[in-house]
Design a protein around this motif. Structure first.
Motif, PDB file in Angstrom:
ATOM      1  N   UNK A 154      -9.213  -5.052  10.760  1.00 43.11           N
ATOM      2  CA  UNK A 154      -9.476  -4.837   9.329  1.00 43.11           C
ATOM      3  C   UNK A 154      -8.718  -3.601   8.848  1.00 43.11           C
ATOM      4  N   UNK A 155      -8.728  -2.544   9.659  1.00 42.81           N
ATOM      5  CA  UNK A 155      -8.005  -1.317   9.278  1.00 42.81           C
ATOM      6  C   UNK A 155      -6.517  -1.587   9.156  1.00 42.81           C
ATOM      7  N   UNK A 156      -5.984  -2.371  10.101  1.00 37.95           N
ATOM      8  CA  UNK A 156      -4.553  -2.687  10.082  1.00 37.95           C
ATOM      9  C   UNK A 156      -4.204  -3.468   8.827  1.00 37.95           C
ATOM     10  N   UNK A 157      -5.087  -4.416   8.491  1.00 41.40           N
ATOM     11  CA  UNK A 157      -4.882  -5.258   7.312  1.00 41.40           C
ATOM     12  C   UNK A 157      -4.860  -4.389   6.051  1.00 41.40           C
ATOM     13  N   UNK A 158      -5.808  -3.431   6.007  1.00 39.31           N
ATOM     14  CA  UNK A 158      -5.912  -2.535   4.854  1.00 39.31           C
ATOM     15  C   UNK A 158      -4.633  -1.721   4.691  1.00 39.31           C
ATOM     16  N   UNK A 159      -4.125  -1.223   5.837  1.00 36.42           N
ATOM     17  CA  UNK A 159      -2.924  -0.400   5.779  1.00 36.42           C
ATOM     18  C   UNK A 159      -1.722  -1.184   5.281  1.00 36.42           C
ATOM     19  N   UNK A 160      -1.658  -2.476   5.652  1.00 36.01           N
ATOM     20  CA  UNK A 160      -0.527  -3.287   5.201  1.00 36.01           C
ATOM     21  C   UNK A 160      -0.750  -3.740   3.759  1.00 36.01           C
ATOM     22  N   UNK A 161      -1.854  -3.311   3.153  1.00 33.74           N
ATOM     23  CA  UNK A 161      -2.051  -3.502   1.715  1.00 33.74           C
ATOM     24  C   UNK A 161      -2.603  -4.853   1.312  1.00 33.74           C
ATOM     25  N   UNK A 162      -2.984  -5.671   2.300  1.00 33.88           N
ATOM     26  CA  UNK A 162      -3.472  -7.014   1.942  1.00 33.88           C
ATOM     27  C   UNK A 162      -4.973  -7.036   1.710  1.00 33.88           C
TER      28      UNK A 162
END
Lengths: 121, 240
Positions: free
Chosen positions: A109-117
Motif C-alpha cells: 500500500x505504501x509503495x502504491x501511494x508513493x507511485x501516486x496511484x
C-alpha cells in the motif's frame, strides 16, 4: 429491516442453490455474498433496510460462533499426543502468518501511494 | 398437583433452551467484557464459550444435543456471511484502487496461513490427520467443512481449529501488529480476514469500519483461493 432480512435470506438461498447445482467447492454463503455484491453494484447501493439488517446481523456474528467454539472442550481422544502440534500451529503459526500478511499488505500500500496511484480514503 | 420439576425438565431438552443458554452466555460475556473496560482477555467470545462448556459438562446434556439444538443459530451464519456484501460494496472504490496489493497479499497470506501452520504442526510431531486438519485453519467455517470432507481431515478438530484461530487471531492480532509498527488499518484488516475469518472480521468491525471491510474482503477472497488451491496441493503432495 424486514425487507433487508428477506433480501439476505433470499441471496443465501440463491447462493446455496448455485453452489449445490454446479457442485462448486465454494460454499453457498460465499456465492450468495458475491451475488449480492454484484446486485448492489448494479443497483448503485444498499437500501436503508438492507443496511440496517446487515449491520445488526454482522454485530451478531460472534454469538453465532459460540456453539462450534464449545466443541473444543469435547474433542476427547482425537487429540491424544497431538496437543502440542495443534497448539503451536494455532497459537504461534497464526501470529506468524498474520504478521507476514499485514507486513506485505502495508508495504504494498505504501509503495502504491508513493507511485501516486493509491489514495488515502 | 402441578409437577413443576417435570415441566421444567422438559424445557431443558428443547432447542429453545440451548439457544437461550448460548445467548445468555454471550450476554454474560458482554457484561464481563464491559466491566473489564473492554480488555482483550475478557472478550465475550472467550467467556461465553467457557461458560457454556462448563454448563454443558455440569448438566445432563451431551455436546451433540447442544449442537443439534443450536442449529438455528448456525443456520444464521449463512445470511450473516452474505450480509458482509453491504459494507464491502461501500468500500468498493477503495478496494479497486488497491487491486494489486490485494491480490499479491492474498496469495502470500493464503499460502502462509496454511503453510506455516502445517510446517509447525509437522515439526511438533503432528500426525497426518492433524496436519490435514491444520491446513484449513485460515478458511471460514462453512468453507472449511466443504474442504475438510474432501481432503480427509478430522472434521471436529478442523472446525475447532478454525474457530479458535478466528477468536485468537482476532484478539491477539491487532495488539501484536501495533507492536510491530503496522499502523495501516487496511493491512491489519486484510491480515485478520485471511488468518482469522469470521472471528477476525467481527473483531475488525469492532475496531474500525475500513479494517472490517478489508477483513471481510480478505475472508471471501481466501475462501475462494483456498477452496480452489488446497485440495489440489494436498493431492499433489500425498500422491508423491
Amino acid at each position: 429491516m424486514l425487507s433487508g432480512l428477506i433480501i439476505l435470506f433470499a441471496f443465501t438461498l440463491i447462493g446455496n442453490t448455485i453452489s449445490t447445482a454446479l457442485e462448486l467447492s465454494l460454499p453457498g454463503s460465499v456465492v450468495g455474498l458475491l451475488a449480492l455484491l454484484v446486485y448492489l453494484r448494479l443497483k448503485g447501493g444498499a437500501s436503508e433496510s438492507l443496511s440496517l439488517a446487515s449491520e445488526k446481523l454482522i454485530g451478531f456474528l460472534p454469538a453465532l460462533l459460540i456453539p462450534p467454539g464449545v466443541g473444543l472442550f469435547f474433542l476427547g481422544d482425537v487429540m491424544q499426543g497431538q496437543w502440542l502440534a495443534v497448539g503451536l500451529a494455532m497459537f504461534v503459526g497464526t501470529l506468524l502468518s498474520i504478521a507476514i500478511t499485514a507486513w506485505v499488505m502495508q508495504w504494498l500500500i505504501k509503495r502504491e501511494k508513493q507511485s501516486g496511484k493509491g489514495q488515502e480514503s | 398437583m402441578a409437577n413443576w420439576y417435570e415441566a421444567l425438565a422438559q424445557q431443558t431438552s428443547s432447542p429453545l433452551f440451548f439457544i437461550f443458554l448460548t445467548l445468555a452466555g454471550y450476554q454474560l460475556g458482554l457484561w464481563v467484557y464491559g466491566k473489564s473496560g473492554r480488555k482483550t482477555l475478557f472478550h465475550p467470545l472467550i467467556w461465553a464459550t467457557g461458560l457454556v462448556a462448563v454448563a454443558l459438562k455440569s448438566g445432563p446434556w451431551s455436546y451433540e444435543e447442544f449442537r443439534e439444538g443450536t442449529a438455528p443459530l448456525y443456520m444464521l451464519l449463512g445470511p450473516a456471511t452474505v450480509a458482509l456484501a453491504v459494507p464491502l460494496e461501500r468500500q468498493f472504490e477503495n478496494i479497486r484502487q488497491l487491486a494489486v496489493p490485494i491480490l499479491v497479499s492474498l496469495v502470500i497470506g493464503g499460502v502462509a496461513v496454511a503453510g506455516m501452520g502445517v510446517a509447525i504442526a509437522a515439526a511438533a510431531g503432528g500426525n497426518l490427520v492433524t496436519l490435514l486438519s491444520t491446513a484449513t485453519k485460515g478458511v471460514t467455517t462453512p468453507v472449511t467443512l466443504g474442504i475438510a470432507e474432501g481432503i480427509g481431515s478430522n472434521i471436529p478438530l478442523a472446525v475447532a481449529m478454525v474457530v479458535i484461530c478466528g477468536i485468537y487471531g482476532g484478539l491477539a492480532g491487532p495488539p501484536m501488529l501495533r507492536f510491530l509498527g503496522i499502523t495501516e488499518p487496511r493491512a491489519t484488516g486484510f491480515a485478520l480476514g485471511i488468518n482469522s475469518h469470521a472471528g477476525g472480521v467481527a473483531r475488525a468491525f469492532e475496531l474500525d469500519i475500513r479494517m472490517g471491510s478489508f477483513a471481510s474482503l480478505a475472508m471471501c477472497l481466501n475462501a475462494v483461493f483456498s477452496s480452489a488451491v488446497l485440495p489440489w496441493i494436498v493431492t499433489l503432495i500425498l500422491d508423491k
